[in-house]
Design an enzyme around this catalytic site. Structure first.
Site, PDB file in Angstrom:
ATOM      1  N   ASN A  10       0.872  -1.178   0.000  1.00  0.00           N
ATOM      2  CA  ASN A  10       0.000   0.000   0.000  1.00  0.00           C
ATOM      3  C   ASN A  10       0.908   1.228   0.000  1.00  0.00           C
ATOM      4  O   ASN A  10       1.514   1.549   1.017  1.00  0.00           O
ATOM      5  CB  ASN A  10      -0.879  -0.048   1.259  1.00  0.00           C
ATOM      6  CG  ASN A  10      -1.670   1.230   1.470  1.00  0.00           C
ATOM      7  OD1 ASN A  10      -1.748   2.076   0.585  1.00  0.00           O
ATOM      8  ND2 ASN A  10      -2.249   1.367   2.655  1.00  0.00           N
ATOM      9  N   LYS A  12       0.080   4.260  -0.202  1.00  0.00           N
ATOM     10  CA  LYS A  12      -0.555   5.428   0.428  1.00  0.00           C
ATOM     11  C   LYS A  12      -0.336   6.659  -0.453  1.00  0.00           C
ATOM     12  O   LYS A  12      -0.332   6.543  -1.670  1.00  0.00           O
ATOM     13  CB  LYS A  12      -0.028   5.612   1.856  1.00  0.00           C
ATOM     14  CG  LYS A  12      -0.126   4.313   2.658  1.00  0.00           C
ATOM     15  CD  LYS A  12       0.137   4.484   4.122  1.00  0.00           C
ATOM     16  CE  LYS A  12       0.010   3.126   4.804  1.00  0.00           C
ATOM     17  NZ  LYS A  12       0.069   3.197   6.246  1.00  0.00           N
ATOM     18  N   HIS A  95      -9.390   1.105   4.978  1.00  0.00           N
ATOM     19  CA  HIS A  95      -8.115   1.271   5.676  1.00  0.00           C
ATOM     20  C   HIS A  95      -8.338   2.190   6.875  1.00  0.00           C
ATOM     21  O   HIS A  95      -9.133   3.137   6.800  1.00  0.00           O
ATOM     22  CB  HIS A  95      -7.069   1.860   4.726  1.00  0.00           C
ATOM     23  CG  HIS A  95      -5.697   1.828   5.325  1.00  0.00           C
ATOM     24  ND1 HIS A  95      -5.278   2.756   6.248  1.00  0.00           N
ATOM     25  CD2 HIS A  95      -4.670   0.959   5.169  1.00  0.00           C
ATOM     26  CE1 HIS A  95      -4.041   2.457   6.626  1.00  0.00           C
ATOM     27  NE2 HIS A  95      -3.644   1.367   5.980  1.00  0.00           N
ATOM     28  N   GLU A  97      -6.715   4.536   8.037  1.00  0.00           N
ATOM     29  CA  GLU A  97      -6.474   5.966   7.767  1.00  0.00           C
ATOM     30  C   GLU A  97      -7.703   6.604   7.119  1.00  0.00           C
ATOM     31  O   GLU A  97      -7.993   7.777   7.342  1.00  0.00           O
ATOM     32  CB  GLU A  97      -5.217   6.123   6.901  1.00  0.00           C
ATOM     33  CG  GLU A  97      -3.963   5.849   7.740  1.00  0.00           C
ATOM     34  CD  GLU A  97      -2.755   5.362   6.963  1.00  0.00           C
ATOM     35  OE1 GLU A  97      -2.751   5.480   5.721  1.00  0.00           O
ATOM     36  OE2 GLU A  97      -1.820   4.854   7.613  1.00  0.00           O
ATOM     37  N   GLU A 165      -5.131  -5.114  10.572  1.00  0.00           N
ATOM     38  CA  GLU A 165      -4.081  -4.124  10.795  1.00  0.00           C
ATOM     39  C   GLU A 165      -4.362  -3.366  12.091  1.00  0.00           C
ATOM     40  O   GLU A 165      -5.182  -2.426  12.105  1.00  0.00           O
ATOM     41  CB  GLU A 165      -4.039  -3.107   9.651  1.00  0.00           C
ATOM     42  CG  GLU A 165      -3.802  -3.711   8.290  1.00  0.00           C
ATOM     43  CD  GLU A 165      -3.244  -2.677   7.318  1.00  0.00           C
ATOM     44  OE1 GLU A 165      -2.118  -2.854   6.871  1.00  0.00           O
ATOM     45  OE2 GLU A 165      -3.937  -1.676   7.050  1.00  0.00           O
ATOM     46  N   GLY A 171       2.807   2.032  10.770  1.00  0.00           N
ATOM     47  CA  GLY A 171       3.796   3.101  10.637  1.00  0.00           C
ATOM     48  C   GLY A 171       4.538   3.439  11.921  1.00  0.00           C
ATOM     49  O   GLY A 171       5.202   4.470  12.004  1.00  0.00           O
ATOM     50  N   SER A 210       3.620  -2.344  10.222  1.00  0.00           N
ATOM     51  CA  SER A 210       5.072  -2.397  10.450  1.00  0.00           C
ATOM     52  C   SER A 210       5.712  -3.718  10.029  1.00  0.00           C
ATOM     53  O   SER A 210       6.660  -4.179  10.669  1.00  0.00           O
ATOM     54  CB  SER A 210       5.401  -2.073  11.919  1.00  0.00           C
ATOM     55  OG  SER A 210       5.003  -0.742  12.214  1.00  0.00           O
ATOM     56  N   GLY A 232       5.014   1.242   4.479  1.00  0.00           N
ATOM     57  CA  GLY A 232       6.319   1.865   4.247  1.00  0.00           C
ATOM     58  C   GLY A 232       7.312   0.972   3.522  1.00  0.00           C
ATOM     59  O   GLY A 232       8.023   1.420   2.610  1.00  0.00           O
TER      60      GLY A 232
HETATM   61  P1  PGA Z   1       3.050   0.146   7.551  1.00  0.00           P
HETATM   62  O1  PGA Z   1       1.563   0.373   6.982  1.00  0.00           O
HETATM   63  O2  PGA Z   1       3.558  -1.141   6.946  1.00  0.00           O
HETATM   64  O3  PGA Z   1       3.829   1.354   7.076  1.00  0.00           O
HETATM   65  O4  PGA Z   1       2.955   0.051   9.032  1.00  0.00           O
HETATM   66  C1  PGA Z   1       0.694  -0.705   6.817  1.00  0.00           C
HETATM   67  C2  PGA Z   1      -0.618  -0.235   6.245  1.00  0.00           C
HETATM   68  O5  PGA Z   1      -1.114   0.824   6.639  1.00  0.00           O
HETATM   69  O6  PGA Z   1      -1.199  -0.912   5.369  1.00  0.00           O
END
Ligand code: PGA
Length: 248
Positions: A10, A12, A95, A97, A165, A171, A210, A232
């Site tokens: 992803n 983002k 998601h 977010e 998640e 993150g 993460s 990330g």
């Molecule tokens: P992250 O994000 O691997 O940067 O923690 C995961 C996600 O939001 O799908």
């Protein structure tokens, strides 16, 4: 039942046309041997969707969100039909977010997943508890409620992926213990089988939050973890392929 793993990236709100070189490097590293073990997908920002989808066959391309309606007066939004039209095969919905930044409820998420299914896209439905909910002992009940109300009734393995998640792990570099991941994924699996019968055993349940090359082997070995949703660490080909390679 053995379920082929999926590692989905992803991106983002990251990536300009210059980032297509990373995607090219991923495609080069994704050889037949790796492809026989694990499916890969990248979900770039909408601006790169078409270019990536046209340039890819082995690595699937997905969007990060869609509107529930087919078309209409929704400035700035992108419909599932448009995503399918540019050659993408999947869309992330719900998601955390988007749930947090755009006030999306599980009902919105279910409508978006329905829109995805209507046009033949796979819906990657995200669920996960906040830190406060985990500390309050509510992680399992919160996530099972999200699963129940975010997944459409006709969901099946061929059109649906669930991504667990934990919000506090996204993150942050923090991850749950493998025991906590196993407990959650097993609870989700049980709910999927109760609702969808045998097909519930084949719906992939990804872990996200993460995931890095350094912790992927441990997390991906957990029972009922059928792959990863990576933020990330999906931006660089070396990291993303490093994660996928735990399945090689
Ligand atoms: P992250 O994000 O691997 O940067 O923690 C995961 C996600 O939001 O799908």
């Amino acid at each position: 039942m053995s379920v082929k793993a999926l590692v989905a990236g992803n991106w983002k709100m990251n990536g300009l046309s210059a980032s297509l070189v990373e995607f090219e490097a991923m495609k080069t590293a994704y050889d037949d041997q790796l492809a026989s073990k694990v499916d890969l997908m990248i979900c770039p920002p909408a601006t790169l969707l078409s270019a990536m989808a046209q340039a890819s066959d082995a690595i699937a391309v997905g969007a990060q969100d869609c509107h529930a309606k087919e078309s209409g007066a929704h400035t700035g939004d992108v419909s599932a039909d448009m995503i399918a039209d540019c050659g993408a095969r999947a869309v992330i919905v719900g998601h955390s977010e988007r749930r947090a930044d755009h006030g999306e409820t599980s009902q919105h998420v279910r409508e978006k997943a329905q829109a995805a299914h209507r046009v033949g896209l796979t819906a990657i439905v995200c669920v996960g508890e906040t830190q406060q909910e985990r500390e309050g002992g509510k992680a399992i009940s919160v996530v099972l409620e999200q699963v129940a109300s975010s997944l459409p009734g006709h969901s099946k393995a061929g059109n649906t992926v669930v991504a667990y998640e934990p919000v506090w792990a996204i993150g942050t570099g923090l991850t749950p213990t493998t025991a906590d991941v196993e407990e959650m994924h097993t609870a989700i699996r049980t709910a999927l089988v109760e609702r969808f019968g045998e097909d519930g055993n084949a719906i992939r349940i990804l872990y996200g939050g993460s995931v890095k090359p350094a912790n992927a082997a441990e997390l991906m070995a957990v029972k009922n973890v059928n792959g990863a949703l990576v933020g990330g660490a999906s931006l660089k080909a070396s990291d993303f392929i490093g994660i996928a390679s735990v399945y090689a």
